[in-house]
Design a protein around this motif. Structure first.
Motif, PDB file in Angstrom:
ATOM      1  N   ASP A   1      72.539 -42.676  17.299  1.00  0.00           N
ATOM      2  CA  ASP A   1      71.704 -43.520  16.443  1.00  0.00           C
ATOM      3  C   ASP A   1      71.560 -44.899  17.086  1.00  0.00           C
ATOM      4  O   ASP A   1      72.453 -45.355  17.798  1.00  0.00           O
ATOM      5  CB  ASP A   1      72.353 -43.649  15.060  1.00  0.00           C
ATOM      6  N   CYS A   2      70.444 -45.557  16.801  1.00  0.00           N
ATOM      7  CA  CYS A   2      70.216 -46.926  17.279  1.00  0.00           C
ATOM      8  C   CYS A   2      70.293 -47.860  16.083  1.00  0.00           C
ATOM      9  O   CYS A   2      69.504 -47.746  15.149  1.00  0.00           O
ATOM     10  CB  CYS A   2      68.852 -47.029  17.959  1.00  0.00           C
ATOM     11  N   VAL A   3      71.254 -48.795  16.113  1.00  0.00           N
ATOM     12  CA  VAL A   3      71.436 -49.744  15.023  1.00  0.00           C
ATOM     13  C   VAL A   3      70.454 -50.908  15.175  1.00  0.00           C
ATOM     14  O   VAL A   3      69.793 -51.305  14.222  1.00  0.00           O
ATOM     15  CB  VAL A   3      72.893 -50.269  14.998  1.00  0.00           C
ATOM     16  N   THR A   4      70.363 -51.468  16.389  1.00  0.00           N
ATOM     17  CA  THR A   4      69.450 -52.582  16.676  1.00  0.00           C
ATOM     18  C   THR A   4      68.779 -52.332  18.027  1.00  0.00           C
ATOM     19  O   THR A   4      69.458 -52.018  19.004  1.00  0.00           O
ATOM     20  CB  THR A   4      70.211 -53.925  16.737  1.00  0.00           C
ATOM     21  N   LYS A   5      67.455 -52.518  18.049  1.00  0.00           N
ATOM     22  CA  LYS A   5      66.727 -52.323  19.305  1.00  0.00           C
ATOM     23  C   LYS A   5      67.125 -53.390  20.322  1.00  0.00           C
ATOM     24  O   LYS A   5      67.404 -54.530  19.968  1.00  0.00           O
ATOM     25  CB  LYS A   5      65.217 -52.422  19.079  1.00  0.00           C
ATOM     26  N   GLY A   6      67.089 -52.993  21.597  1.00  0.00           N
ATOM     27  CA  GLY A   6      67.331 -53.941  22.687  1.00  0.00           C
ATOM     28  C   GLY A   6      66.034 -54.244  23.406  1.00  0.00           C
ATOM     29  O   GLY A   6      65.068 -53.475  23.328  1.00  0.00           O
ATOM     30  N   TYR A   7      66.023 -55.378  24.123  1.00  0.00           N
ATOM     31  CA  TYR A   7      64.799 -55.798  24.810  1.00  0.00           C
ATOM     32  C   TYR A   7      65.091 -56.285  26.224  1.00  0.00           C
ATOM     33  O   TYR A   7      66.138 -56.868  26.479  1.00  0.00           O
ATOM     34  CB  TYR A   7      64.097 -56.916  24.021  1.00  0.00           C
ATOM     35  N   LYS A   8      64.112 -56.044  27.094  1.00  0.00           N
ATOM     36  CA  LYS A   8      64.149 -56.535  28.472  1.00  0.00           C
ATOM     37  C   LYS A   8      62.959 -57.454  28.678  1.00  0.00           C
ATOM     38  O   LYS A   8      61.851 -57.135  28.258  1.00  0.00           O
ATOM     39  CB  LYS A   8      64.000 -55.392  29.481  1.00  0.00           C
ATOM     40  N   LEU A   9      63.212 -58.574  29.360  1.00  0.00           N
ATOM     41  CA  LEU A   9      62.118 -59.438  29.797  1.00  0.00           C
ATOM     42  C   LEU A   9      61.995 -59.215  31.293  1.00  0.00           C
ATOM     43  O   LEU A   9      62.883 -59.597  32.053  1.00  0.00           O
ATOM     44  CB  LEU A   9      62.409 -60.904  29.483  1.00  0.00           C
ATOM     45  N   LYS A  10      60.927 -58.535  31.701  1.00  0.00           N
ATOM     46  CA  LYS A  10      60.743 -58.071  33.077  1.00  0.00           C
ATOM     47  C   LYS A  10      61.897 -57.139  33.413  1.00  0.00           C
ATOM     48  O   LYS A  10      61.988 -56.076  32.855  1.00  0.00           O
ATOM     49  CB  LYS A  10      60.583 -59.231  34.045  1.00  0.00           C
ATOM     50  N   ASP A  11      62.822 -57.544  34.304  1.00  0.00           N
ATOM     51  CA  ASP A  11      63.951 -56.663  34.644  1.00  0.00           C
ATOM     52  C   ASP A  11      65.269 -57.129  34.030  1.00  0.00           C
ATOM     53  O   ASP A  11      66.298 -56.502  34.238  1.00  0.00           O
ATOM     54  CB  ASP A  11      64.118 -56.589  36.176  1.00  0.00           C
ATOM     55  N   LYS A  12      65.241 -58.218  33.292  1.00  0.00           N
ATOM     56  CA  LYS A  12      66.472 -58.785  32.748  1.00  0.00           C
ATOM     57  C   LYS A  12      66.648 -58.377  31.285  1.00  0.00           C
ATOM     58  O   LYS A  12      65.739 -58.518  30.471  1.00  0.00           O
ATOM     59  CB  LYS A  12      66.436 -60.318  32.853  1.00  0.00           C
ATOM     60  N   VAL A  13      67.843 -57.886  30.962  1.00  0.00           N
ATOM     61  CA  VAL A  13      68.150 -57.538  29.579  1.00  0.00           C
ATOM     62  C   VAL A  13      68.400 -58.829  28.815  1.00  0.00           C
ATOM     63  O   VAL A  13      69.277 -59.613  29.174  1.00  0.00           O
ATOM     64  CB  VAL A  13      69.398 -56.622  29.501  1.00  0.00           C
ATOM     65  N   ILE A  14      67.605 -59.058  27.754  1.00  0.00           N
ATOM     66  CA  ILE A  14      67.827 -60.268  26.960  1.00  0.00           C
ATOM     67  C   ILE A  14      68.542 -59.945  25.650  1.00  0.00           C
ATOM     68  O   ILE A  14      69.102 -60.823  25.014  1.00  0.00           O
ATOM     69  CB  ILE A  14      66.516 -61.034  26.692  1.00  0.00           C
ATOM     70  N   ARG A  15      68.534 -58.665  25.247  1.00  0.00           N
ATOM     71  CA  ARG A  15      69.353 -58.220  24.124  1.00  0.00           C
ATOM     72  C   ARG A  15      69.668 -56.747  24.322  1.00  0.00           C
ATOM     73  O   ARG A  15      68.776 -55.930  24.512  1.00  0.00           O
ATOM     74  CB  ARG A  15      68.628 -58.427  22.791  1.00  0.00           C
ATOM     75  N   PHE A  16      70.963 -56.444  24.337  1.00  0.00           N
ATOM     76  CA  PHE A  16      71.389 -55.060  24.509  1.00  0.00           C
ATOM     77  C   PHE A  16      71.046 -54.253  23.242  1.00  0.00           C
ATOM     78  O   PHE A  16      71.115 -54.787  22.135  1.00  0.00           O
ATOM     79  CB  PHE A  16      72.894 -54.988  24.762  1.00  0.00           C
ATOM     80  N   ALA A  17      70.722 -52.988  23.444  1.00  0.00           N
ATOM     81  CA  ALA A  17      70.477 -52.097  22.311  1.00  0.00           C
ATOM     82  C   ALA A  17      71.821 -51.697  21.714  1.00  0.00           C
ATOM     83  O   ALA A  17      72.704 -51.223  22.439  1.00  0.00           O
ATOM     84  CB  ALA A  17      69.704 -50.869  22.778  1.00  0.00           C
ATOM     85  N   LYS A  18      72.000 -51.948  20.408  1.00  0.00           N
ATOM     86  CA  LYS A  18      73.264 -51.607  19.745  1.00  0.00           C
ATOM     87  C   LYS A  18      73.137 -50.193  19.225  1.00  0.00           C
ATOM     88  O   LYS A  18      72.276 -49.894  18.400  1.00  0.00           O
ATOM     89  CB  LYS A  18      73.554 -52.601  18.618  1.00  0.00           C
ATOM     90  N   VAL A  19      74.025 -49.317  19.738  1.00  0.00           N
ATOM     91  CA  VAL A  19      73.879 -47.883  19.454  1.00  0.00           C
ATOM     92  C   VAL A  19      75.193 -47.271  19.007  1.00  0.00           C
ATOM     93  O   VAL A  19      76.274 -47.841  19.207  1.00  0.00           O
ATOM     94  CB  VAL A  19      73.367 -47.138  20.712  1.00  0.00           C
ATOM     95  N   VAL A  20      75.060 -46.095  18.389  1.00  0.00           N
ATOM     96  CA  VAL A  20      76.211 -45.263  18.040  1.00  0.00           C
ATOM     97  C   VAL A  20      76.223 -44.118  19.049  1.00  0.00           C
ATOM     98  O   VAL A  20      75.202 -43.480  19.286  1.00  0.00           O
ATOM     99  CB  VAL A  20      76.067 -44.707  16.596  1.00  0.00           C
ATOM    100  N   VAL A  21      77.396 -43.885  19.654  1.00  0.00           N
ATOM    101  CA  VAL A  21      77.509 -42.889  20.713  1.00  0.00           C
ATOM    102  C   VAL A  21      78.283 -41.686  20.202  1.00  0.00           C
ATOM    103  O   VAL A  21      79.300 -41.823  19.503  1.00  0.00           O
ATOM    104  CB  VAL A  21      78.210 -43.494  21.950  1.00  0.00           C
ATOM    105  N   GLY A  22      77.806 -40.501  20.552  1.00  0.00           N
ATOM    106  CA  GLY A  22      78.467 -39.254  20.143  1.00  0.00           C
ATOM    107  C   GLY A  22      79.741 -39.020  20.938  1.00  0.00           C
ATOM    108  O   GLY A  22      79.797 -39.274  22.135  1.00  0.00           O
ATOM    109  N   GLN A  23      80.791 -38.525  20.216  1.00  0.00           N
ATOM    110  CA  GLN A  23      82.099 -38.318  20.856  1.00  0.00           C
ATOM    111  C   GLN A  23      82.416 -36.850  20.971  1.00  0.00           C
ATOM    112  O   GLN A  23      82.167 -36.078  20.083  1.00  0.00           O
ATOM    113  CB  GLN A  23      83.149 -39.033  20.001  1.00  0.00           C
TER     114      GLN A  23
END
Length: 197
Positions: free
Chosen positions: A175-197
């Motif tokens: 699941d994705c809790v919060t979307k992440g964004y890139k400005l050109k090639d730089k990540v300006i906000r990481f995507a906050k996600v839930v990872v399967g175990q």
């Protein structure tokens, strides 16, 4: 036959004499010019040499001072340009956002006057689409974080681990809790996600 040989010999002698005269003349003129230069050098007095050196020093000082002034002006202009860039660098971005703000204000005004939910929904969707287009034109992109995407710590931030609903989702995004964004090639906000175990 003898006369012809004698004529050739005489001609050769004449040519040798002309060459010898030319060489002597050249040597003499070289000696004369050297003597003239020596005389010119000898004619300069120490006072004149000092005066000439002082003139050269004054010219060098003037050139140095002008160069320093030019450099100081360049440094001040560069500093002022950097300050203006930091202060007003986002001006163009905000100018392009103003139409989106205008659209939001019209939508809010329309919400107060109208009860037609469908037209309001359509208007908000148009504003959202316009805003997304503006972001894409400025090379701001959404980081893919859909269910089943492979988790990448360079662009994703794992908020929590969750038991994977299927074996294929182990180590993948559930699941994705919060979307992440890139400005050109730089990540300006990481995507906050839930990872399967």
């Amino acid at each position: 036959m003898n006369t012809q040989e004698e004529k050739i010999e005489e001609q050769q002698k004449t040519e040798q004499e002309v060459q010898t005269d030319t060489t002597e003349t050249q040597e003499q003129s070289a000696e004369d010019s050297t003597e003239a230069k020596v005389e010119e050098v000898k004619e300069v007095t120490p006072e004149e040499q000092i005066e000439e050196l002082q003139k050269q020093l004054a010219a060098q000082k003037d050139a140095y001072l002008r160069l320093m002034a030019d450099f100081d002006n360049f440094r001040k202009n560069t500093l002022r340009d950097k300050q203006n860039l930091l202060k007003y660098g986002g001006e163009d971005a905000f100018k392009k956002l103003l139409p989106v703000i205008d659209d939001f204000e019209r939508a809010i005004d329309h919400m107060e006057k109208s009860d037609d939910i469908n037209s309001l929904r359509e208007g908000v969707n148009l504003i959202y689409s316009k805003f997304k287009t503006y972001l894409e034109q400025n090379e701001l992109t959404v980081i893919p974080a859909d269910m089943g995407e492979t988790f990448d710590e360079n662009i994703h931030d794992a908020m929590t681990l969750f038991p994977a609903p299927t074996p294929e989702l182990k180590g993948k995004i559930v699941d994705c809790v919060t979307k992440g964004y890139k400005l050109k090639d730089k990540v300006i906000r990481f995507a906050k996600v839930v990872v399967g175990q």
